[in-house]
Design an enzyme around this catalytic site. Structure first.
Site, short mmCIF file in Angstrom:
data_model
loop_
_atom_site.label_atom_id
_atom_site.label_comp_id
_atom_site.label_asym_id
_atom_site.label_seq_id
_atom_site.Cartn_x
_atom_site.Cartn_y
_atom_site.Cartn_z
N GLY A 120 -11.71 -36.66 -44.51
CA GLY A 120 -12.72 -36.39 -45.53
C GLY A 120 -14.07 -36.94 -45.11
CE1 TYR B 79 -0.84 -27.51 -49.74
CE2 TYR B 79 -1.04 -25.63 -48.27
CZ TYR B 79 -1.61 -26.68 -48.97
OH TYR B 79 -2.96 -26.89 -48.88
CB ILE C 253 -14.39 -38.22 -40.23
CG1 ILE C 253 -13.45 -39.06 -41.09
CG2 ILE C 253 -14.60 -38.80 -38.82
CD1 ILE C 253 -13.63 -40.54 -40.99
NE ARG C 254 -18.51 -33.31 -41.80
CZ ARG C 254 -17.26 -33.27 -42.30
NH1 ARG C 254 -16.31 -34.00 -41.73
NH2 ARG C 254 -16.97 -32.53 -43.34
CG HIS D 192 -6.69 -30.46 -50.10
ND1 HIS D 192 -5.34 -30.40 -50.27
CD2 HIS D 192 -7.03 -29.31 -49.46
CE1 HIS D 192 -4.87 -29.27 -49.76
NE2 HIS D 192 -5.88 -28.58 -49.26
CB THR E 145 -0.34 -30.95 -48.34
OG1 THR E 145 -0.67 -30.98 -46.95
CG2 THR E 145 -1.62 -31.02 -49.16
C1 LIG Z 1 -10.92 -24.24 -45.04
C2 LIG Z 1 -10.00 -25.39 -45.32
C3 LIG Z 1 -8.65 -25.14 -45.53
C4 LIG Z 1 -7.78 -26.22 -45.75
N1 LIG Z 1 -6.45 -25.96 -45.89
C5 LIG Z 1 -5.59 -27.01 -45.99
C6 LIG Z 1 -4.18 -26.78 -46.00
O1 LIG Z 1 -3.72 -25.64 -45.90
N2 LIG Z 1 -3.37 -27.85 -46.13
C7 LIG Z 1 -3.85 -29.14 -46.22
O2 LIG Z 1 -3.08 -30.09 -46.32
N3 LIG Z 1 -5.18 -29.38 -46.20
C8 LIG Z 1 -6.04 -28.35 -46.09
N4 LIG Z 1 -7.38 -28.60 -46.03
C9 LIG Z 1 -7.87 -29.99 -46.13
C10 LIG Z 1 -8.00 -30.66 -44.77
O3 LIG Z 1 -6.76 -30.85 -44.15
C11 LIG Z 1 -8.66 -32.05 -44.86
O4 LIG Z 1 -7.93 -32.85 -45.78
C12 LIG Z 1 -10.13 -32.07 -45.27
O5 LIG Z 1 -10.75 -30.83 -45.12
C13 LIG Z 1 -10.85 -33.11 -44.39
O6 LIG Z 1 -12.17 -33.20 -44.74
P1 LIG Z 1 -13.38 -32.63 -43.83
O7 LIG Z 1 -13.31 -31.14 -43.92
O8 LIG Z 1 -14.56 -33.21 -44.50
O9 LIG Z 1 -13.18 -33.15 -42.42
C14 LIG Z 1 -8.28 -27.55 -45.80
C15 LIG Z 1 -9.63 -27.77 -45.57
C16 LIG Z 1 -10.49 -26.73 -45.33
C17 LIG Z 1 -11.95 -27.03 -45.07
#
Ligand SMILES: Cc1cc2nc3c(=O)[nH]c(=O)nc-3n(C[C@H](O)[C@H](O)[C@H](O)COP(=O)(O)O)c2cc1C
Length: 355
Positions: free
Chosen positions: A281, A130, A283-284, A249, A156
């Protein structure tokens, strides 16, 4: 871990974690429309398998930023792994390395860059960034990541301000004092990554000029994560980004965005092969990965299933989740008549399900 079913694992992890830690991982912004649609959008797509191809030997190998990897499945950056397991990011990094997967360490890691780098030193690893307002802080982070062997910086860009999540607000985090922001000394861990009221405070005030600066200044490749439009993706490429991560995200900040499965095709068309695309996002399943590659992605990132694996069984749990997805991918490729990832083309997927 005795079940490969991610929903069942989530329930077990929920029983094990504090309500705050569980909600932090599981919640999405506002009405959680995007959170649900990320999963639903992959499910809406249908496969058009080919038959009678030779699939006796399936290869999931992929080239990523000049590295040859055995799997196109990566660990998405998510903050504060010690909320989920006492070993934190060390455990996740070890599990990812065992599965041959890229591990993306978040800025808000609870283990320092240097301590993660030894898990083991040769594993493929990127650092998620960030852009804090202070350039000196950014320079310190990217120089340390490069020195520690991280191969890329993942900027990000989809969270300039915090989103709001009623679900997370009902179960605030109450982290113990040993859960700290290990890369930003002196900075306490935020109570949540959501904010109920809009204060107007720009948390990560990055602009196109900052991206250009980062590309010039970074000793390692810069990727941009959080793009949902073709024009933005092209602009990132023109600014020098080595690859784009199509992401919303995980539905955590702006609700009601396009699902990533629905955004990918437009972005692939706009970028037209000038840059590698990754997507995350919802993907399961192995079939989701085939669909993502068919729509133009080179690899996929996964967050929440990895969190449940980490919570249940540390590094072994992370490895099991990644291995399981790869086995599903191999089976799906065999059933689709694709022996290698570059045999998965746009013809394998359709939006028409015959209804
Ligand atoms: C608990 C949590 C914390 C996250 N923190 C960040 C982060 O610090 N930076 C970031 O770029 N994305 C963050 N993300 C987003 C993930 O990198 C990702 O884009 C997203 O969760 C993917 O989707 P999925 O959880 O359905 O696999 C976070 C996601 C979760 C679930």
């Amino acid at each position: 871990m005795d079940s490969a079913d991610f929903d069942a694992q989530e329930e077990k992890a929920r029983a094990k974690l504090s309500p705050g830690a569980y909600a932090f991982a599981a919640a999405g912004a506002d009405d959680e429309i995007t959170l649900a649609d990320n999963i639903a959008a992959w499910r809406r797509l249908r496969l058009r398998p080919r038959v009678l191809n030779d699939i006796t030997s399936i290869d999931t190998g992929v080239s990523v930023l000049g590295m040859r990897l055995k799997t196109p499945i990566m660990v998405a950056p998510f903050g504060r792994h010690k909320l989920f397991h006492p070993e934190g990011e060390r455990a996740t990094a070890r599990g990812a390395a065992a599965a041959g997967a890229v591990f993306i360490l978040p800025t808000t890691s609870t283990v320092s860059i240097e301590d993660v780098a030894v898990e083991p030193a040769t594993a493929p690893r990127w650092f998620q960034l960030y852009l804090p307002p202070a350039r000196a802080l950014t320079e310190n982070l990217i120089d340390r990541a490069a020195a520690a062997g991280f191969r890329a910086v993942v900027l990000t860009v989809d969270q300039p301000v915090y989103g709001s999540s009623p679900r997370a607000a009902r179960s605030p985090l109450a982290p113990s004092p040993d859960i700290r922001n290990a890369n930003l000394p002196g900075q306490p861990i935020a109570q949540n990554s959501y904010q109920a009221d809009y204060s107007g405070r720009v948390t990560f005030p990055a602009t196109w000029r900052d991206l250009e600066w980062l590309v010039r200044r970074s000793p390692i490749d810069v990727l941009v994560k959080g793009v949902l439009r073709g024009d933005d993706a092209m602009r990132c490429v023109e600014a020098g980004a080595k690859a784009i991560i199509v992401s919303n995200h995980g539905g955590r900040h702006l609700d009601a965005t396009l699902a990533t499965a629905d955004a990918l095709q437009e972005i692939a068309a706009a970028v037209a092969g000038k840059s590698a695309l990754y997507v995350d996002g919802g993907i399961r399943r192995g079939t989701d990965i085939v669909k993502a590659i068919a729509l133009g992605a080179r690899a996929v990132l996964v967050a929440r299933p990895v969190i449940w694996g980490l919570a249940l069984d540390g590094s072994q749990g992370v490895r099991a989740v990644l291995d399981h997805l790869r086995v599903e991918l191999v089976r799906s490729m065999a059933l689709c008549g694709a022996a290698r990832l570059d045999e998965i083309g746009g013809d394998l997927v359709t939006r028409s399900n015959g209804l």
